[in-house]
Design a protein around this motif. Sequence first.
Motif, PDB file in Angstrom:
ATOM      1  N   GLY A   1      87.776  71.762   5.863  1.00 42.12           N
ATOM      2  CA  GLY A   1      88.600  71.667   7.209  1.00 42.12           C
ATOM      3  C   GLY A   1      88.041  70.768   8.306  1.00 42.12           C
ATOM      4  O   GLY A   1      88.603  70.790   9.321  1.00 42.12           O
ATOM      5  N   GLU A   2      87.131  69.940   7.975  1.00 37.36           N
ATOM      6  CA  GLU A   2      86.404  69.319   9.332  1.00 37.36           C
ATOM      7  C   GLU A   2      87.565  67.992   9.263  1.00 37.36           C
ATOM      8  O   GLU A   2      87.122  67.260  10.151  1.00 37.36           O
ATOM      9  N   MET A   3      88.116  67.437   8.328  1.00 38.89           N
ATOM     10  CA  MET A   3      88.814  66.105   8.321  1.00 38.89           C
ATOM     11  C   MET A   3      90.249  66.344   8.855  1.00 38.89           C
ATOM     12  O   MET A   3      90.672  67.526   8.706  1.00 38.89           O
ATOM     13  N   GLN A   4      90.640  65.273   9.357  1.00 40.10           N
ATOM     14  CA  GLN A   4      92.127  65.593   9.731  1.00 40.10           C
ATOM     15  C   GLN A   4      93.297  65.384   8.642  1.00 40.10           C
ATOM     16  O   GLN A   4      92.919  64.359   7.746  1.00 40.10           O
ATOM     17  N   ARG A   5      93.988  66.396   8.554  1.00 34.19           N
ATOM     18  CA  ARG A   5      94.809  66.214   7.368  1.00 34.19           C
ATOM     19  C   ARG A   5      96.239  65.738   7.734  1.00 34.19           C
ATOM     20  O   ARG A   5      96.867  66.020   8.598  1.00 34.19           O
ATOM     21  N   VAL A   6      96.371  64.556   6.687  1.00 35.90           N
ATOM     22  CA  VAL A   6      97.640  63.878   7.169  1.00 35.90           C
ATOM     23  C   VAL A   6      98.911  64.585   6.487  1.00 35.90           C
ATOM     24  O   VAL A   6      99.695  65.003   7.129  1.00 35.90           O
ATOM     25  N   SER A   7      98.676  64.801   5.318  1.00 34.22           N
ATOM     26  CA  SER A   7      99.673  66.047   4.542  1.00 34.22           C
ATOM     27  C   SER A   7      98.989  66.633   3.445  1.00 34.22           C
ATOM     28  O   SER A   7      97.753  66.449   3.073  1.00 34.22           O
ATOM     29  N   GLY A   8      99.562  67.488   2.557  1.00 33.77           N
ATOM     30  CA  GLY A   8      99.173  67.950   1.421  1.00 33.77           C
ATOM     31  C   GLY A   8      98.561  69.538   2.110  1.00 33.77           C
ATOM     32  O   GLY A   8      98.866  69.833   3.244  1.00 33.77           O
ATOM     33  N   SER A   9      97.784  70.340   1.258  1.00 39.41           N
ATOM     34  CA  SER A   9      97.472  71.682   1.365  1.00 39.41           C
ATOM     35  C   SER A   9      95.969  71.829   1.049  1.00 39.41           C
ATOM     36  O   SER A   9      95.694  71.449  -0.151  1.00 39.41           O
TER      37      SER A   9
END
Length: 1620
Positions: free
Chosen positions: A743-751
């Motif tokens: 969870g350290e990166m920014q998530r654009v989409s997905g889960s």
Amino acid sequence: MISRYKPSPGSTMSLAFCGNENNSMAYNVDAGVLNNGCFLDALNVVPHVFLLFITFPILFIGWGSQSSKVHIHHSTWLHFPGHNLRWLLTFILLFILVCEIAEGIVSDGFSQSHHLHLYMPAGLAFMAGITSIIYYHNIETSNFPKLLLALLIYWVLAFIMKTIKFAKYTEHGIGPRQLRYCITGLLVLLYGLLLAVEINVILGRRYMCFANPTEVKPPEDLQDLGVRFLQPFVNLLSKATYWWMNTFITSAHRRPIDLKVIGKLPIAMRALTNYIKLRQAFEDQKRPQDTAPLGPKWIWQALRKAFGRPLILSITFRFLADLLGFAGPLCISGIVHHISKDNRTIQPPMRLLGIYFISSKEFLENAYVLAVLLFLALLLQRTFLQASYYVAIETGINLRGAIQTKIYNKIMRLCTSNMSLGELTVAQICNLVAIDTNQLMWFFFLCPNLWAMPVQIIVGVILLYYLLGISALIGATVIAVLAPVQYFVATKLSQAQKSALEYSSVRLKKTNELLRGIKLLKLYAWENIFCDSVEETRGKELTSLQAFAFYTSISIFMNAAIPIAAVLTTFVVHVHISEDADLSPAVAFASLSLFHILVTPLFLLSSVVRSTVKALVSVQKLSEFFSSEEIGDEQEPRAVLTSGSSNHNQNRYQAVPLKVVNRKRAPRDDWNNYSSAGDHEGDGPSQDMDHDICIKLTSGYFTWTDGPPTLSNVDIKIPFGKLTMIVGQVGCGKSSLLLAALGEMQRVSGSVTWNSLPSLECERDESPTERDAAGDGDVRKRGPVAYASQKPWLLNATVVENITFEMPMIKPRYKAVIEACSLQADIDILPQGDQTEIGERGIILSGGQKQRISVARALYQQTNVVFLDDPFSALDIHLSDHLMQDGILKFLREEKRTVVLVTHKLQYLPHADWIIAMKDGTIQTEGTLKDIQNTEAELFEQWKTLMHREDREFEKETVAASVTDLERNNLRRAMYSREAVRTEDDDEDGTPGWTCAMAPAGAAFTLDRAEESVESEDDDNLSQAMRQRATIPWRSCGTYLSSAGVLLLALLLLSQLLKHSLMVAIDYWLAHWTSHVITAKIEATNRNCTIVQGCGFSHSWYLSVFSVLCCLGIILCLATSVAVEWTGVKVAKELHHNLLNKIIVAPMRLFETTPLGSILNRFSTDTNTIDQHIPSTLECLSRSTLLCVSALGVISYVTPVFLFALLPLAVTCYFIQKYFRVASRDLQQLEDSTQLPLLSHFSETVEGLPTIRALRYEPRFRHRLLQFTDANNIASLFLTAANRWLEVRMEYIGACVVLVAAVASITNSLYNHLSTGLVGLGLTYALMVSNYMNWMVRNLADMEVQLGSVKRINGLLKTEPENYEGLLTVSQVPDGWPRQGEIKIQNLSVRYDTTLKPVLKNVNAHISPGQKVGICGRTGSGKSSFSLAFFRMVDMFEGRIVIDDIDIAKLPLQTLRSRLSIILQDPILFSGTIRFNLDPEMKATDEMLWEALDIAQLKPVVKSLPGGLDAIVTEGGENFSQGQRQLFCLARAFVRKSSILIMDEATASIDMATESILQKVVMTAFADRTVVTIAHRVHTILNADLVIVMKRGIILEYDKPQVLLDTEDSVFASFVRADK
């Protein structure tokens, strides 16, 4: 003169209570006893006598015996209700009683015999008042309220007696015009109030008249014996005079002050308490609107709400002090005025009730009364002033703690992407903590000035106008006009300082790189290039420093010259406006004092305005930081605020939540209990997920920046309890994948979905979890994950603490982990075993050791999931195999933990239960090795060739030879050796406190340990150190001044002495002039003519001399200020130049035994001190000392009697400063040394955020932060209290000087006809003494601390340089040597230092031109030392190395090193361009550079960068991966085209594919050159022409690889089998 009725010759002066005149009405009782004044006074004696008789036995017997038996501990300090009010009323009572005594004595002067009854009752009342408060204090500390009964009776009696007296006075028509009437009225009021306070205690504590008395406990802090900061708890007198500090400061002489001595902070001052206060203030603002009004205004309002009240108190104190400050000039004016009146008699006073009464006007016309009043006013003024400072600084410190905690909580929730993109660097965050919070603290400290200044200026100008008329306004205008100029100079000053700072940080960055890469620079003979680059920056910095010095000298000059100019213009105008000007001494000296008072606020103005501007900027920065992006929700203490209901104690510290820190529980629970309610809900496995899958990423797109995603279309699952490996080429996003899962990166989409099992042992209640990245995906809470990042992240703590990492110590588990990571051998080398402090960023460890400690931490943590990011990169083959077998396959498998391993070592793939292959940010394939063999045959084949083996489980053959323990001659062995400690010890002036300044940050806390060892070693050593601590480092002062040169020194001394002589001359001339005015006036009155016309008295002659003196004075002020600053710049230039040139030629040994931080500190803090602080301190010190001497000289000249009083005062002063200097220095060092761990904790946290958050350890780190902040704050508070302690004492001594000088000069003037001008002169100087003395001692203490910098730099300047000269000159070495590259090593023995054992013993070898030689051996077998010997980096004490027929010992070092190439194990890149990194000498063409990059497989990478060869490399090469950095280092060696290349384990952090390409390239590109490879992975040297196997510094085997492989029992063969 004070006239008395002269007694008739017949009567004798004798004592009688009611006087013994013959016609005495004193004994007349016809009108009733109560109408006799003398009887009324006698009646008033009764209560006082009663109190003295009752309390003395109790005080002497009771407490005398008790103190011997029972030690009254400070936990019994209870304040009874109304405590502070009682102290205040008692002080007022005593003051009025002093007035009553004085009034009695003055009115007694009018009668013929002494009337004791006029002042004796008042004297007794004074004694009783003092006794009452002492008695009360003792009862309070022993908590025995029943004894207060005596005081109750006393107040009742005193009140009744005074009331009777007052009533009788009123009855007889004595009214407010008589002073004694007013005094009696006030006393009635005071006794009444004190009675009320006493009754209030009965009502509060119910100790009598009530059935059950209240039980009261002391404040919670004081039940804890650790609190030693007593300012909040002591009584008012001790608060005002810092009496409780006495024992603390004197004990500093006996043993150094450390954190143990200063104890804990009181609860109300702890960072947590203040943080909760601040957060409350922030939340109160949020409530009305939903959108938070973020921005600077928001922060200011919160600060005002949380910390406004104490600030208002401080401002009030400041107002009182400033108003009392004007008593000085007014009293001087009065005293001189009354002395200069000619002998005329005053009207006899009224006689009523048979005694004399005088009016207040008559009372205040007595010069002695004025002297006493002046003394009391000074005492009060100084006390209020110091109280104002203290409250303001304490508030500032509390505020700093709160803001730092708030910043830390924000850091804990920062997005990692902000960091990696450089939007927020570690440096910026450290600046917020180190600089901006301090700016705010300083602003709060200077805040009272903002309000007090206008008042001071307005009152001052009004008084001047009253004294001098219109001309005063002109003088004030001069000051006012020059104030903006001052402001202009101040802004210029800060600009110059800013630009100096910018250059200085560039210089430091360069110096830091130079020191970090010093080994490489020496090996490549590039040290001079880097040295010149630093010198060039230093040149620019010096230009700024010259500007800084120029403006500083202008500023100092104006501070000295403005008052002179103002006084000059005022008097010139005054004399010219009216011919008959009143220029009496009274007017002249009063106005002189007023000008001195006026100038102060105007000087402060510039600094206050500057500080305000800086605070505004800082708040702006803070608000930007607080609004940057976050990951989770805020999770912070939700403290239950409980007020201490049981405490009826009106202590201002009672209002804080006492339950914030509960000592009965382990402190780390504190943060946990505040965690939000939703945190402990079960993490039950989700419905839609298989039970055997731990983590699942579905169609995930992740990014670091707003640009294209780093990872795209990621679909993976990671099975429970299995070993998953992630493989792929350098830079394909393997590490990013782990961070994405965390969870350290920014998530654009997905889960990202985490499935939780009940965790190992009791991890769940250890650390509260929080929601992970919120987003559109289905994120389930994850448990803690043990994460070992690719770049090992270590704490600044001991090895043990780094491995257990806040977990409880379980011995067997710890042993198993150490064994799995084969750390035991390394731990044995370290000086204190696993208790050794490893400095910041693991400064004392090798790459491999850091990596293994980092992995050991991950293994030790009891988490379900373990993420290991490339743990083998810095390890040799044996260590990696051992770690794989024992650590991962055995230790982690047995615990059924889910392991995700990123690696380049493909030979471990068969062990994997699940494999994920990545390519360019996407998933190439995933599955078991079998699946991949079937589906992706091509990829599998590729892997197989890289693995150098057929596809079958290989039989692991273990190698028996255990790692040779102590023979690992890591250079680091000496790192902490006793002798290194010794050298540092001498360096730091033998103080047991050396660790503070020298060791890397965290080491400050090992002070106790170090101290014990020093003590146990030698007690005499300690006493000697103690003696040294008490003396001033004069030698360093000599070093400093001698760097300036003889000429400047002479100028400095002469100008200072001349300037101060002139200053005295100006004032003396003024005294001479005004005395003449008075004599002229008296003559004029006698001869009935006006002064000027009639009697021929002219001001013009006096005025012209006065003007000339003033102008000369102003010129000399300029000369001195310029001389001081000029000296400063010259010394700064000299010292830095010498230091830098000494460091770069120092032997490598210095850098291996001295922590890098310590050397860097010489260039940063110490150089900065010498550049900017010492010159101004020196100037202040010399100025205040000379002013002090001249002031005392003038007073002694005016009244020689003063010399008798001077002796005891001087002795007192000497002892005060002696004790203060030692304590102050210790506290300053303690403050600095506690600040280092605080700052390094911030930077550590920022660097290790992913690790901390993965483990869910935020609460523990917050708790550590609170400890560090509190440690720093308590040091700051003690330092403040110590400064106040000194100032209060010095001011009181100053007040005594004024009193003695005033009384002596009044007496002298009355009886010996001393000229009034001189009396005024003496008093004006006396008023200034306390200021000068204060400054003198403070600057002496500062100077002492600052000279430590000179001393430390001097210590480094004594280093022996390497021998750069050779027997041959540069011209005698053939061009292009060595052409062949033939190396003969004859009987070579090498050691790192003359004190250490040899690491190579009698080595013989012959390497033919162009041969490729491989050297292998265990860690510590002497491989690296072998390579360093070619460069003469080590001490070759036997044998020789001959290269192409020249013995290298005969060559100049520069030449030797510039002709060979080496690639080191640790890749080092410098900030600058790629071109600069490959070729700093700028000799190579672009073609050569591209060719080198092509060989190193970097051409495509560099081509794609903006700017190509001129693309920027950030500090340490952080913008390239570890593998790419290593490739750049290869390219660098290729550029140098030397015929001998040495590769020291150069391919350790490169994946196998790239490595095999490189091996081929090296063989082709260097076909005709000699290459010596020191190998980690043995298979890399299988193609070599010759293999050397080393062990313990000797050559074991020396032959062709094939021959060795065919020999059954050869060590080399066993290595190769192990590497399969």
